[in-house]
Each structure stands twice: as C-alpha cells, then as structure tokens.
Design a protein around this motif. Structure first.
Motif, PDB file in Angstrom:
ATOM      1  N   LEU A  99     -95.474 -87.744  14.816  1.00 11.04           N
ATOM      2  CA  LEU A  99     -94.164 -87.603  15.360  1.00 11.04           C
ATOM      3  C   LEU A  99     -94.090 -88.546  16.965  1.00 11.04           C
ATOM      4  O   LEU A  99     -93.901 -89.426  17.023  1.00 11.04           O
ATOM      5  CB  LEU A  99     -93.862 -86.546  16.624  1.00 11.04           C
ATOM      6  N   ALA A 100     -95.793 -90.150  17.389  1.00  8.61           N
ATOM      7  CA  ALA A 100     -95.729 -90.076  17.958  1.00  8.61           C
ATOM      8  C   ALA A 100     -95.855 -91.714  17.826  1.00  8.61           C
ATOM      9  O   ALA A 100     -94.610 -92.615  18.442  1.00  8.61           O
ATOM     10  CB  ALA A 100     -97.633 -90.403  18.926  1.00  8.61           C
ATOM     11  N   ARG A 101     -96.416 -92.038  16.348  1.00 12.21           N
ATOM     12  CA  ARG A 101     -95.767 -92.942  16.241  1.00 12.21           C
ATOM     13  C   ARG A 101     -94.097 -93.582  15.647  1.00 12.21           C
ATOM     14  O   ARG A 101     -94.330 -94.419  16.109  1.00 12.21           O
ATOM     15  CB  ARG A 101     -96.674 -93.542  15.119  1.00 12.21           C
ATOM     16  N   SER A 102     -93.177 -92.927  15.455  1.00 13.48           N
ATOM     17  CA  SER A 102     -91.929 -92.888  15.214  1.00 13.48           C
ATOM     18  C   SER A 102     -91.595 -92.729  16.479  1.00 13.48           C
ATOM     19  O   SER A 102     -90.529 -93.589  16.461  1.00 13.48           O
ATOM     20  CB  SER A 102     -91.754 -91.690  14.409  1.00 13.48           C
ATOM     21  N   LEU A 103     -91.448 -91.974  17.388  1.00 15.89           N
ATOM     22  CA  LEU A 103     -91.382 -92.161  18.545  1.00 15.89           C
ATOM     23  C   LEU A 103     -91.859 -93.319  19.621  1.00 15.89           C
ATOM     24  O   LEU A 103     -90.979 -93.870  20.457  1.00 15.89           O
ATOM     25  CB  LEU A 103     -91.232 -90.985  19.536  1.00 15.89           C
ATOM     26  N   GLY A 104     -92.696 -93.798  19.477  1.00 19.52           N
ATOM     27  CA  GLY A 104     -93.731 -95.311  20.851  1.00 19.52           C
ATOM     28  C   GLY A 104     -93.698 -94.616  21.593  1.00 19.52           C
ATOM     29  O   GLY A 104     -94.017 -95.337  22.253  1.00 19.52           O
ATOM     30  N   ILE A 105     -94.461 -93.278  21.655  1.00 18.02           N
ATOM     31  CA  ILE A 105     -94.991 -93.076  23.049  1.00 18.02           C
ATOM     32  C   ILE A 105     -96.070 -92.197  22.183  1.00 18.02           C
ATOM     33  O   ILE A 105     -97.086 -91.931  21.117  1.00 18.02           O
ATOM     34  CB  ILE A 105     -93.846 -91.117  23.577  1.00 18.02           C
ATOM     35  N   SER A 106     -97.049 -92.069  23.653  1.00 17.37           N
ATOM     36  CA  SER A 106     -98.074 -92.063  23.172  1.00 17.37           C
ATOM     37  C   SER A 106     -98.863 -90.129  22.530  1.00 17.37           C
ATOM     38  O   SER A 106     -98.050 -89.158  22.852  1.00 17.37           O
ATOM     39  CB  SER A 106     -99.317 -91.506  24.851  1.00 17.37           C
ATOM     40  N   PRO A 107     -99.988 -90.044  22.514  1.00 13.28           N
ATOM     41  CA  PRO A 107    -100.283 -88.937  21.765  1.00 13.28           C
ATOM     42  C   PRO A 107    -100.385 -87.715  22.241  1.00 13.28           C
ATOM     43  O   PRO A 107     -99.663 -86.697  22.170  1.00 13.28           O
ATOM     44  CB  PRO A 107    -101.327 -88.833  20.491  1.00 13.28           C
ATOM     45  N   ALA A 108    -100.633 -88.090  23.688  1.00 17.70           N
ATOM     46  CA  ALA A 108    -101.004 -87.177  24.639  1.00 17.70           C
ATOM     47  C   ALA A 108     -99.510 -86.354  25.124  1.00 17.70           C
ATOM     48  O   ALA A 108     -99.596 -85.771  25.486  1.00 17.70           O
ATOM     49  CB  ALA A 108    -101.486 -88.102  25.487  1.00 17.70           C
ATOM     50  N   SER A 109     -98.768 -87.406  25.316  1.00 23.41           N
ATOM     51  CA  SER A 109     -97.296 -86.985  25.720  1.00 23.41           C
ATOM     52  C   SER A 109     -96.358 -86.325  24.750  1.00 23.41           C
ATOM     53  O   SER A 109     -96.018 -85.200  24.537  1.00 23.41           O
ATOM     54  CB  SER A 109     -96.106 -88.374  25.788  1.00 23.41           C
ATOM     55  N   VAL A 110     -96.532 -86.696  23.210  1.00 22.77           N
ATOM     56  CA  VAL A 110     -96.621 -85.826  22.422  1.00 22.77           C
ATOM     57  C   VAL A 110     -96.550 -84.477  22.351  1.00 22.77           C
ATOM     58  O   VAL A 110     -96.366 -83.415  22.253  1.00 22.77           O
ATOM     59  CB  VAL A 110     -96.617 -86.371  21.560  1.00 22.77           C
ATOM     60  N   SER A 111     -97.892 -84.539  22.634  1.00 18.72           N
ATOM     61  CA  SER A 111     -99.106 -82.655  22.400  1.00 18.72           C
ATOM     62  C   SER A 111     -98.102 -82.294  23.666  1.00 18.72           C
ATOM     63  O   SER A 111     -98.188 -81.082  23.609  1.00 18.72           O
ATOM     64  CB  SER A 111    -100.418 -83.264  22.649  1.00 18.72           C
ATOM     65  N   SER A 112     -98.334 -83.036  24.788  1.00 16.43           N
ATOM     66  CA  SER A 112     -98.132 -82.710  25.703  1.00 16.43           C
ATOM     67  C   SER A 112     -96.362 -81.580  25.489  1.00 16.43           C
ATOM     68  O   SER A 112     -95.936 -80.545  25.645  1.00 16.43           O
ATOM     69  CB  SER A 112     -97.995 -82.687  27.030  1.00 16.43           C
ATOM     70  N   ILE A 113     -95.569 -82.546  25.226  1.00 17.71           N
ATOM     71  CA  ILE A 113     -94.216 -81.686  24.812  1.00 17.71           C
ATOM     72  C   ILE A 113     -94.467 -80.825  24.261  1.00 17.71           C
ATOM     73  O   ILE A 113     -92.919 -80.226  24.029  1.00 17.71           O
ATOM     74  CB  ILE A 113     -93.108 -83.536  25.400  1.00 17.71           C
ATOM     75  N   CYS A 114     -94.412 -81.079  23.007  1.00 20.77           N
ATOM     76  CA  CYS A 114     -94.479 -80.501  21.555  1.00 20.77           C
ATOM     77  C   CYS A 114     -95.064 -78.620  22.045  1.00 20.77           C
ATOM     78  O   CYS A 114     -94.475 -78.058  21.524  1.00 20.77           O
ATOM     79  CB  CYS A 114     -95.768 -80.456  20.787  1.00 20.77           C
ATOM     80  N   ALA A 115     -95.922 -78.615  23.156  1.00 18.76           N
ATOM     81  CA  ALA A 115     -96.820 -77.544  23.876  1.00 18.76           C
ATOM     82  C   ALA A 115     -95.664 -76.960  25.118  1.00 18.76           C
ATOM     83  O   ALA A 115     -95.537 -75.439  24.411  1.00 18.76           O
ATOM     84  CB  ALA A 115     -97.758 -77.660  24.934  1.00 18.76           C
ATOM     85  N   THR A 116     -95.176 -77.453  25.009  1.00 23.48           N
ATOM     86  CA  THR A 116     -93.969 -76.642  25.726  1.00 23.48           C
ATOM     87  C   THR A 116     -92.613 -75.895  24.839  1.00 23.48           C
ATOM     88  O   THR A 116     -92.055 -75.140  25.478  1.00 23.48           O
ATOM     89  CB  THR A 116     -92.990 -77.003  26.502  1.00 23.48           C
ATOM     90  N   LEU A 117     -92.628 -76.876  23.886  1.00 26.17           N
ATOM     91  CA  LEU A 117     -91.448 -76.466  23.236  1.00 26.17           C
ATOM     92  C   LEU A 117     -91.907 -75.554  21.915  1.00 26.17           C
ATOM     93  O   LEU A 117     -91.220 -74.774  21.817  1.00 26.17           O
ATOM     94  CB  LEU A 117     -91.176 -78.221  22.397  1.00 26.17           C
TER      95      LEU A 117
END
Lengths: 422, 422
Positions: B48-66
């Motif tokens: 997911l991080a790779r396909s959106l071009g954002i950091s794995p840390a951002s993905v983890s934090s956003i997914c936690a709230t989702l």
C-alpha cells in the motif's frame, strides 16, 4: 420479482473503484511559483502566497532562489503621489524576460509567420512571409520555416543560438508525441519527422502541434484562458479544426490525436473531402469546399486561373448582389457549420465556443442565421445555448500559440536542469 | 516581409500562461488510503505504501485510525503449506464491508432494477421488476423506485435506515448538480426534482445520473476501468448515450450536461427524433427508430398491438429470412451506428470503445460490416482504429453504476464527518 446474477460481481472480491494514483507526485514547487508570477505579470510576495495557498515564508525562500538563478526579479511598485513617503515602497515580483527567448512559427497555405517571445511572454519581434499557396515538398517547407524564423530573429537582433525552444505549427494531422506530420494539406510528402529534422536544422529543441491546438493554446495563455477554465475553439480556414481547454489545460484526445471535428461525418456519402472520405464537415465549410463550388456558380469552369482568395471575394460579392447560386453556397456552408457547432455543444456542453479563423470576415459565418440554426439543432434543455464569440484570426495568433508551446517547454527545461528546492 | 501588430500583445504585460491553482489543495489522505485499500481488494501495508508513494510509517498510522473507526480490518493471508511456519503470518488490509451499505436503482422502460452493495463493493442483494413499458407520471416513477428498492432490501434483510446513500439512474436528460430530470423518455412530467423527492421518500441521501454515465461508472469501478485509464462507453438501447472516462474519472461535460451523442445531428432535415429535432443519431439507431420502421416493413399499420420487444424480434427474423425491407432497416441503422462510432473516434481518439446495451444481441450491431464501415468513415492516419468491444447489458449493470455513485457519495460522507488525520 427475481434475483439475477450480475456479470461484474466476481470482480468485487478483487477490489473495486477507480485505481489509486500515487499521492507523492513530484511537485516542482519552484516551477509552480515561477508560473504563478508569470501568470500575474507582477505580484507582491504576500499576494503570491495567498493565491498559491502556501506560507509567506515558503514563498520568500523559493523566490530568493528564483532571483538568484536570474529567472525572476524584484521591482518597486510605482506609488501614487498620495502614497509616496509612507514607509518603504512596495516591491513586486516579475519574470525576467531576458532570461530566455523562444520562437513560434506557423506554416500555412497563404502566409507563414514567426514570433519571438521572451520568458515573460512579451513579444520581441515577428515576421510574416507571403506564399503563392499550394502543396510543397518537405525540404521546401523546412527551408521556408528557417527563412521566416531567421527574419524574425534578425528584427530582434538575436541568433538561433539565443533560443531555448521553438514551437512550430502545421495544419493537418500531427502526431505530437512522435513529432511527426502524418498528413498536411500544404505538404506533398506524408509521415515526415518535422520535429527532429527542424531541430537539427536550427540547433534548438522543437515542439510541434496542429493549427487548432495552437489557436487554443494562444487563447489559453493570452486570451480567453485568462478568465475561463474551460472553452472550445473551432477554427475555420483552410480546414476545420477544434481545440478543447478543460480545467486550464489543453486536452489532446486520449491517445494524442483527437479533436478532428473537421473530419467527423455530417452526411453519409456526402461531399468529397480532401482527406479522401465523403461527408466530412470540412467538405462543406472549409475554404476549398467553397472554392470548388464557386467555380460552378461563377461559371468559371477551367478558364480563369484566379487565386482562392480572389475567388472567395468574388463569390461573396455575387452573393451580396443577389446571385442565387452564390447565396445557396453560403447558405449550405452556414447550415453545416451550425450543425458542427451544435454537435460540439451536445458533446461537451461548453459555456463558450470561440470561432476563430481568417474566413470569419465572411458574413455568412457570423450571420445571426447560423447561430439561430445552431440553437435549432441543439437538444432543448431549457438552458441557454453556449455563448459563441467570433475571433478574427490575426496572422500571428497561431504563431503565438506555437510560441506558447515553446515557452512551456523552455520553462519545464529550466526547472528540470536546476536542483529542485525542497 | 513585414512586421504586423499582434492583437494579443498588450495582454503579455499583465502576465500570460495558464492560471495557477492553489498548491495546498486539501488532500484527505485517510480517504485516499481507504480508496486504495478498496481498489486492491486486500493488500499488505508495505505494498500500500509503495503504490501510494508514501512512507510505511504514514500508512501504519493512517491505517490504525481507519481500523479504529471500523472502516478497514486486518486479515491474515492464507499461506501455502510450504510457507507455513516461517515467521509471522502475513497480514493484509481490507475494507470492512459491513461498515456501510448503499443501494443503486435503475429505472427503465421494460424493467427496473435495484442492487445493494456493502462498503467494499460486494453485492449483497438485488431485485428486478418487469414493466409493460411506456411513459409514466412522476408519482408512479417514485412509487415504483421505492418498490424495487424495498424488494432488494428485503432480500438483504436490511431496512432503508441501514443505507448510507442511494444512487438512482434514469434515461434522458439529467441535470445532476440540481438533482433534476429535465426530460426522460419514460416520464410524462418534465423538469422534476427526482433527487430531493426520492431522498425525502426513502429518508436517505440520493444521487442521480443518466443511464450512459452509470454504465460508464459501472465499467470504471468494476469492469474496464480496472485496467484502463481512458475509454468511451456508447450505450444503445431505448436511446443512444455516451460516457467518457478520462484519467480514471468520469467526464461529465464542461457544464455537467454533455456527452449527448444520441442527439448529435447526423443528417440535416433527417429522421424525426423523440426529442423533437430531426436527424439525431438516435433517430436512426435506437430501438424506437427500428420499431417505427418495422411497422412499415412488416405491413402492420395500426393493426397488431405487439410489444416493442416482440416487433424487434420479428423484424430480425424477417431480415435473417431475406426480407429486403427488414434488411434495409438494419443496414441503415448499422451504417449510422458506424458513423456515430467513427465520429467519437475522430473527436476523442480513444484506445477502447465499449458498445453496451440490450440491443447488442442483434447481429446487425456486432456485424463485422459495422466495424468495417466505422473504419471507412475514419480519417486514414495509418494507425489502427480503436478497439471496439461489445458488452451485453445485464439487467443489473446499470443499477451497479448507480450503486457506485452511491458508494462514492457514502465514502466522501464518511470522511467529511470524521476528523481528518494530519
């Protein structure tokens, strides 16, 4: 009622919805700030920050590097006498015109043109070159393009080596990505590498596009686009073309070659078009279509060898004097033009259609009748028909669009070779 | 050569170029991450991080709230036996379907349909309702829409109050922004407030659009759009419609009412269209156009009161048996369809045209002849003609597009009411 199977259901298991785009698109902030300065002409830092929605601190830091690299400059604003003496003079930012020069060249049947712009978009010089008309070889075209370009450069006291980019426009079928002219009404040869051959000749990077797209670009950069985000340009001259601006950008068709309004079929088995098909809009509306009918109406047969321009003027005089055949020619052309405009309106629902071209000076094209017929041919939605504006096509408008193409390329190149600010 | 004045030059002093857009557009990162999860079906965080071009840390934090807000969930991936036992099982993210439910309703001449999707896009239930055909009052339309919707809800054991949004599709002229049906071939009344009236009746927010846009949306969300960024859908059924997907988005015309391909004029003073104009493409290709000709060809006059479906089947049987008049009807319809497709290709230069509709089962529409004629009517560019694919229009395809409209609205609403992650 019954439950039915759904052919698309299995796909839901593997996800659905529009495909995501990368969120971290590389955004060249410096280039966008530069373009905002150019779009405004001159603008104080605080307004620039507001219009771009970024912090004044970011604007100041980006502008400092743009000033250092010589692309923009500061200017003290002239103050009214009543404001003078109250604190510091206000300072605005402008593009430094002399940072880059570009050229736009248009090649057409009756007259070539060239224009030199500086990086701010200000015209430095221009030149035109009359032709006798008709098709030419690719080598002749290249030689004539160099001649008109050099003439404009001489007026500006610039050499080819001063140019960052040259845009060149040719009527016909252009494959922009490949830099090729697949077919042109002014060219004997087909499928020629105009972009690369011309770039080697002048020693400068070249961009190409067709006449209608360049008129749309000229409007986007210098005309209607200053106030509108979306509009359609329909060009009527040697052929019929179309350019579409959507959300401040020129739309070029999904695969880069669309917008061939002139070659949409408006009559099955209809009048023969120069492209070889029958019933194209162009075959009823473009100047060559009127000229071949004029020969019949004026009983010219193969006698009088007169210029196309001369024939059209004469046909128009006869129509005004009440000649039935001449009036019938303009009448039919006007109805098909109305049909083409109504179809554009049905498909794109634009708020503004610009009619642009040399032929615009003929009354039949700006006649109220044509606009009334266009409304007749549109679906009755209860909403007003799109606004239609007539633009007389100055000899240099199209060259100006070619120069905008070059200006865009030179700008991208300037920021591609520079280190991008964080 | 001479230097000429340039009508656009004065404008250069006040700037030039496309107007800048604000750089700090509010980007709802959470919504975009959520949509990427839904588009993939199930996806590990790192992909997911790779396909959106954002950091794995951002993905983890956003997914936690989702995950916390119940919109997505974690699932352990099934491992092949050979992979089992090697470290932790891999975990993927999926949309929690039961977080929201939406419905799509299509209203048409012969058959209504409704479909219930969950938030992941999975179909939960559907229902169809046969009609005798013909126009109805607005009140009848609303009652029938409720009936078919409630039937699908009953199958899903859901109540109206479980729905977050309902999409509804009607053939005809829709002003989506205003929520109005200006005109519909199945409606006696004109200019009706379908969106607001239906929303009040069912107690749920409603979105509306026309049939062709909804077929294009169904393809974008569940079909061709899974692999292509740009394509055109041409629908042929009770009328002729068109939907255009550009860069993964449905294009709706500059002012929201374009793409009226069926009402482009293909013949001046031609066949009468139901819209009241003459020479519309629809007046040659749509089913009502074939039916009125079938009455003549089959010598029915005003005698036989047969269903439109029955008349068309009978006409088709006669054509296959060699009846000249019947063949001439399909022949002409096919030529005009070819003309319409060629014009779409000339204007948009698409790589793919999807032909969608119930009438697709008639041989004349998928005949090689029509595709060959389309190529004849296109400008010869030396490039291959666009790919044309035939899609048989399942009863629920269009309802699925209406549900995609609702799914999009429900998603935006879910993120508009939540605090947006920084």
């Amino acid at each position: 009622m019954k439950i039915e199977s759904d052919p698309y259901d299995p796909l839901a298991e593997s996800g659905c919805g529009p495909q995501p785009k990368p969120l971290s698109e590389p955004r060249n902030l410096k280039q966008q700030v530069f373009e905002a300065v150019r779009a405004s002409g001159r603008i104080p830092r605080v307004e620039l920050a507001r219009s771009l929605g970024i912090s004044p601190a970011s604007v100041s830091s980006i502008c400092a590097t743009l000033i250092e690299s010589g692309l923009i400059e500061e200017r003290s604003d002239d103050l009214k006498p009543s404001e003078a003496g109250r604190g510091r003079p206000r300072v605005s930012l402008s593009v430094r015109g002399d940072a880059r020069y570009v050229a736009g060249v248009k090649l057409s049947d009756q007259k070539h043109g060239a224009i030199i712009l500086d990086l701010s978009g200000t015209m430095i010089a221009s030149a035109t070159m009359d032709r006798t008309g008709g098709v030419m070889t690719f080598d002749t075209m290249l030689a004539e393009a160099c001649e008109v370009l050099d003439s404009a450069l001489a007026t500006a006291s610039l050499a080819r080596s001063h140019l960052s980019s040259v845009g060149i426009g040719v009527p016909g079928l252009i494959e922009r990505g490949a830099g090729k002219v697949l077919w042109s009404p002014i060219l004997i040869d087909r499928d020629v590498d105009l972009r690369d051959r011309f770039a080697r000749l002048v020693g400068v990077p070249v961009e190409i596009d067709n006449d209608a797209n360049l008129v749309a670009l000229a409007e986007l950069w210098f005309g209607a686009g200053r106030e509108r985000s979306d509009f359609v340009v329909v060009t009527i001259e040697h052929g019929v073309g179309m350019g579409l601006v959507l959300d401040h950008r020129l739309y070029r068709g999904a695969m880069g070659m669309g917008m061939e309004l002139g070659h949409t079929t408006v009559q099955l088995d209809g009048a023969l078009c120069r492209c070889g098909k029958r019933g194209c809009l162009e075959a009823y509306v473009a100047d060559y279509a009127l000229i071949r009918e004029a020969r019949t109406a004026l009983n010219l047969g193969n006698r009088g060898v007169r210029s196309p321009q001369d024939l059209l003027e004469s046909l128009y005089d006869h129509a005004k004097a009440g000649n039935e055949a001449a009036r019938a020619i303009f009448g039919r052309a006007g109805r098909y033009l109305a049909l083409g405009l109504a179809n554009v309106a049905s498909i794109f629902d634009p708020s503004l259609i610009l009619l642009s071209g040399d032929r615009m000076r003929y009354d039949y094209l700006y006649a109220e009748d044509v606009l009334a017929e266009m409304e007749n041919l549109m679906l009755k939605t209860g909403r007003p028909a799109p606004q239609v504006e007539i633009r007389t096509w100055g000899d240099l408008l199209w060259a100006r669009g070619a120069a905008a193409l070059a200006l865009d390329a030179a700008t991208r190149e300037a920021f591609a070779t520079e280190p991008v600010a964080a």
